[in-house]
Design a protein around this motif. Structure first.
Motif, mmCIF file in Angstrom:
data_model
loop_
_atom_site.group_PDB
_atom_site.id
_atom_site.type_symbol
_atom_site.label_atom_id
_atom_site.label_comp_id
_atom_site.label_asym_id
_atom_site.label_seq_id
_atom_site.Cartn_x
_atom_site.Cartn_y
_atom_site.Cartn_z
ATOM 1 N N ALA A 118 -74.652 32.009 -35.966
ATOM 2 C CA ALA A 118 -75.244 32.847 -35.816
ATOM 3 C C ALA A 118 -74.870 34.586 -36.122
ATOM 4 N N GLY A 119 -73.981 33.888 -37.879
ATOM 5 C CA GLY A 119 -73.830 35.087 -38.314
ATOM 6 C C GLY A 119 -72.767 36.299 -37.398
ATOM 7 N N GLN A 120 -73.347 37.529 -38.612
ATOM 8 C CA GLN A 120 -72.201 38.715 -37.613
ATOM 9 C C GLN A 120 -73.764 39.881 -37.833
ATOM 10 N N ALA A 121 -72.798 40.658 -36.666
ATOM 11 C CA ALA A 121 -73.807 41.749 -35.994
ATOM 12 C C ALA A 121 -74.483 42.564 -36.999
ATOM 13 N N GLU A 122 -75.089 43.157 -36.900
ATOM 14 C CA GLU A 122 -75.654 44.853 -37.769
ATOM 15 C C GLU A 122 -75.267 45.791 -37.415
ATOM 16 N N GLU A 123 -75.121 46.569 -38.334
ATOM 17 C CA GLU A 123 -74.242 47.613 -37.868
ATOM 18 C C GLU A 123 -74.846 48.633 -38.094
ATOM 19 N N PRO A 136 -73.982 45.569 -45.033
ATOM 20 C CA PRO A 136 -72.949 44.583 -44.760
ATOM 21 C C PRO A 136 -71.794 44.327 -45.713
ATOM 22 N N SER A 137 -70.528 44.384 -45.939
ATOM 23 C CA SER A 137 -69.671 44.310 -46.880
ATOM 24 C C SER A 137 -69.342 42.763 -47.320
ATOM 25 N N MET A 138 -70.030 41.989 -46.460
ATOM 26 C CA MET A 138 -69.088 40.666 -46.827
ATOM 27 C C MET A 138 -70.658 40.258 -46.360
ATOM 28 N N THR A 139 -70.768 38.672 -46.831
ATOM 29 C CA THR A 139 -72.088 37.455 -46.505
ATOM 30 C C THR A 139 -71.141 36.347 -45.616
ATOM 31 N N LEU A 140 -71.571 36.162 -44.568
ATOM 32 C CA LEU A 140 -70.926 34.768 -43.511
ATOM 33 C C LEU A 140 -72.857 33.368 -43.840
ATOM 34 N N ALA A 141 -71.483 32.147 -43.327
ATOM 35 C CA ALA A 141 -72.597 30.937 -43.617
ATOM 36 C C ALA A 141 -71.925 30.206 -42.935
ATOM 37 N N GLY A 142 -72.715 29.518 -41.994
ATOM 38 C CA GLY A 142 -72.023 28.813 -40.645
ATOM 39 C C GLY A 142 -72.534 27.224 -40.539
ATOM 40 N N THR A 143 -71.996 27.089 -39.702
ATOM 41 C CA THR A 143 -72.906 25.636 -39.858
ATOM 42 C C THR A 143 -73.834 25.054 -38.047
ATOM 43 N N ARG A 144 -75.046 25.012 -38.814
ATOM 44 C CA ARG A 144 -76.080 24.581 -37.483
ATOM 45 C C ARG A 144 -75.896 23.487 -36.891
ATOM 46 N N ARG A 188 -67.814 24.630 -39.985
ATOM 47 C CA ARG A 188 -67.052 25.414 -41.038
ATOM 48 C C ARG A 188 -67.828 26.980 -40.691
ATOM 49 N N LEU A 189 -66.918 27.918 -41.452
ATOM 50 C CA LEU A 189 -67.452 29.082 -41.697
ATOM 51 C C LEU A 189 -67.398 29.850 -42.921
ATOM 52 N N THR A 190 -67.546 29.840 -43.032
ATOM 53 C CA THR A 190 -67.234 30.586 -44.929
ATOM 54 C C THR A 190 -67.678 32.014 -44.280
#
Length: 206
Positions: A118-123, A136-144, A188-190
């Motif tokens: 689902a990722g992170q919220a846009e600020e 964003p100050s970082m990137t996220l990657a989850g698993t579908r 996982r989330l990285t």
């Protein structure tokens, strides 16, 4: 989306974290050392009532520590053990700040990031009636994950490294000292940020 305010917060988030961290079983670093922000990301509360922010910090020259927080307009019943402290926000007033692992709004948000990418919220800020998005100050990657399970009521939270959140048949593990590592489960989330090219393991589910 997460609406941000240009406001004074006293004590600051980092001051609250610095006082709270040394008492955690997963703390690593120098007690009393300056706590510095490394990066951060946010999740959305579907009801729009609770702020959900994860801050990555260091205490002195210690390792990176992952601190998810929730911000509430009033106390959360039964969550005294998870209270980090109170702040005075110049726009929103008094806020109750919790370790998000003990807040019921956090588990579904974390599960969505881990299991459904689902990722992170846009600020963003409101500036003269228009939205000004903050990068964003970082990137996220989850698993579908195919047919991710619905998360029920949280049954148990075990504070440690990792911190375990158990809800129904799902166990979420939040890594408190994130480093580049293989997850012990497929979901996982990285994350990565400037200066950290190799993604670190933030959380996983099984």
């Amino acid at each position: 989306m997460a609406l941000l305010h240009r406001a004074d917060v006293r004590p600051s988030k980092l001051d609250l974290i610095a006082a709270w961290l040394p008492g955690r079983p997963w703390f690593a670093g120098t007690p009393g050392a300056e706590v510095t922000r490394v990066a951060a990301y946010r999740f959305d509360d579907p009801a729009g009532e609770v702020g959900i922010e994860t801050i990555l910090v260091r205490a002195g020259d210690g390792p990176v520590l992952q601190v998810p927080l929730t911000y509430r307009a009033g106390p959360l019943a039964g969550a005294e053990r998870w209270l980090v402290g109170n702040t005075e926000h110049s726009v929103l007033g008094r806020r109750w700040v919790y370790d998000a692992c003990g807040d019921p709004v956090y588990a579904p948000a974390l599960a969505a990031a881990v299991l459904a990418d689902a990722g992170q919220a846009e600020e963003y800020f409101e500036v003269d009636g228009r939205r000004e998005v903050r990068a964003p100050s970082m990137t996220l990657a989850g698993t579908r994950t195919a047919n991710p399970p619905a998360l029920g009521t949280v049954d148990e939270v075990v504070d440690g490294e990792p911190t375990l959140i158990r809800a129904g048949g799902v166990e979420l593990a939040l890594v408190r000292r994130p480093v580049p590592a293989e997850a012990p489960a497929p979901a996982r989330l990285t994350g990565a940020w400037a200066g950290q090219a190799d993604p670190v393991l933030l959380a996983y589910a099984r």
